[in-house]
Design an enzyme around this catalytic site. Sequence first.
Site, PDB file in Angstrom:
ATOM      1  CD  GLU A  67      -3.191  -1.083   2.022  1.00 54.10           C
ATOM      2  OE1 GLU A  67      -3.178  -0.221   2.919  1.00 54.10           O
ATOM      3  OE2 GLU A  67      -4.120  -1.891   1.854  1.00 54.10           O
ATOM      4  CD  GLU A  84      -4.150  -5.813   2.919  1.00 45.51           C
ATOM      5  OE1 GLU A  84      -5.013  -5.023   3.362  1.00 45.51           O
ATOM      6  OE2 GLU A  84      -2.945  -5.714   3.181  1.00 45.51           O
TER       7      GLU A  84
END
Lengths: 367, 367
Positions: free
Chosen positions: A168, A298
């Site tokens: 991320e 995710e």
Amino acid sequence: MEKLRGVNLGNWLVLEKWMSEDLYSGTTAMDETYLCVELGKQRAADRLKVHRDEFITERDFEEIAAKGFNALRIPVPFFLFEDVGPYIHCYEYLDKAFDWAEQYGLKILVDLHTAPGGHNGTDNSGICGICTWSTKPEYVQYTVDVLEKIAARYGQREAMWGIGVLNEPMCSDTEAGKMLNIENFVQFYIPVDKELAKHNTNYTLAFLKQFYLDAYNAIRRHMGPEKYVVFADAFELDIWDDFINGLPGAVLDTHNYLMTPDMTLFQEKNADVYAAYLQKLGERVNATARRVPLIVGEWNAQNQADGLADMTKAEKDHLYTTVADGFQASMQDAMGWFYWTWKVIMGGLDAQVDDASRCVRQGWLRF
Amino acid sequence: MEKLRGVNLGNWLVLEKWMSEDLYSGTTAMDETYLCVELGKQRAADRLKVHRDEFITERDFEEIAAKGFNALRIPVPFFLFEDVGPYIHCYEYLDKAFDWAEQYGLKILVDLHTAPGGHNGTDNSGICGICTWSTKPEYVQYTVDVLEKIAARYGQREAMWGIGVLNEPMCSDTEAGKMLNIENFVQFYIPVDKELAKHNTNYTLAFLKQFYLDAYNAIRRHMGPEKYVVFADAFELDIWDDFINGLPGAVLDTHNYLMTPDMTLFQEKNADVYAAYLQKLGERVNATARRVPLIVGEWNAQNQADGLADMTKAEKDHLYTTVADGFQASMQDAMGWFYWTWKVIMGGLDAQVDDASRCVRQGWLRF
């Protein structure tokens, strides 16, 4: 290749306070950095060793395989191989993970989740409100070196599926970066060291791509293209086609939560709203997956609407199966997915939905 | 009343080193006493808190209920309510256990597993090779007081099934006592404090019965006979009829392992040998269960024959289902049973068989 039906081993080797708050008791720390700083080396080592020994064990690997998952995404910190500053290394546990994964027939995606200096400002980057990774070349080089060490140590293992080079990241010059940047994040993830926070700097997409290339080349010195190198999309799904398709064995990683698109969707209780949203999401994700190798590293079915606890079992079943089934349909053309996360040790309905094991048991997560 | 199909929460609030050796790393300790002594209060607290927070959680209670168990036997130490000497209290976790048990519909047998001064010399008594409990009246009184506090705090809880007053006492003047006594045990459980070990004293059956009566009366001040008071048989199944039947709500507790009768039986691999043994065991146990209220507070299917790891899946299935089914038949007239234990976090086949969760998953433990 069999589709990846994976699960993240969140909060094992990279802590997130909300997933085991008790580990932080007696401290004011909100992240792993200040947990180690406040406790000091010996006490931090005492707590972290027991946590790492007991939070995830061979027993979990056996159960993960028995439930039908075939892959694990394992977040690891940049101090995996050596004690840096206040941190305590943990590669011994990744060693065990590879042994156990091979014993129970699971594949592993090792995901570098933190970087020196902080790379996105969130708690799961290991240091809240700090994003200085790009300001020092030695930070970036250290990151590349760790990835190379991971490839050197585990690249030839049967269980190795791939290495995710950085979790991320968020860029200054993208559409997503307007919302997802350190200036906004310091409001939620308060930096402890205000002086350090003055150096907070978002990096450009070009900077990130250069790091991605350096990481790719370092990993490929030890690991052929039959094992994957995974690149986070920085929350921009549709800008990576040429980059990914230009590198043999490169895979794009996108993350999807109900809270990602806006901060109200995940407070909804009407399953139809989610079904419609996930239908549209799927059109984008599956279209991308048909153009480039893609995983969803995710996702989960969690939402945070008021009154979930008061819903009947049938209402919950309808809500969560709609969401979980809808997410899976949205990823049907991808190489696979990893639920976030395997285990949450706190109570309440939210935790049940974050916890893949409990979701499977409830019948919400089915595949 | 529904038959108890229970499981022990071993190694949670009373440690046994073989079940999580890593917790002892950096020490020479073989038991919880010297783990606390060697680490000192703060470091012991750091390790024990994480262990107690993470080894057993609400998630386990949910899973235990989902697998079809309806009861828990929870070993607790004598320092449950206060830090005594080097020890760290833990009643907060028993509080949580009652909340969780009620949430998931489980009954609890709280079992006092340790006593001041050491009461049998084993590792699971908290101090290896030391048996001085009966030498000081204040030790025995403290034990009675703790049992009364347990009854006062939890006696009216819906989840309360009963209180076990002392785990596996061993008497000097019984048949079993000829083998199971501290003089023999110090060969296996080496005492650290040789001076203290000079005071080792086995107590008589009469002494034990007087303690049992004192404990019964203290508990009954807070807990009516619809909740049970459980008395270990001191490895003599057939000497307790009058005692148990004379006390309203008293229950006899016997423990059965393959290693109990002799030290060779549990090294056998022939399922027929076990079937024959368990047939005979069942004749005795079921006969007793028809005369007095009886539970089997500990049993499991573990054995330690060489070469188990090399057996085929079918051979293992045959061996372990024969043993587990045979044990259950041997207890069919009892009020119920508790498998030892819910969770073992180490590898290997032995651990799988000690671990009820894994046994159920393997299909070995079925009910």
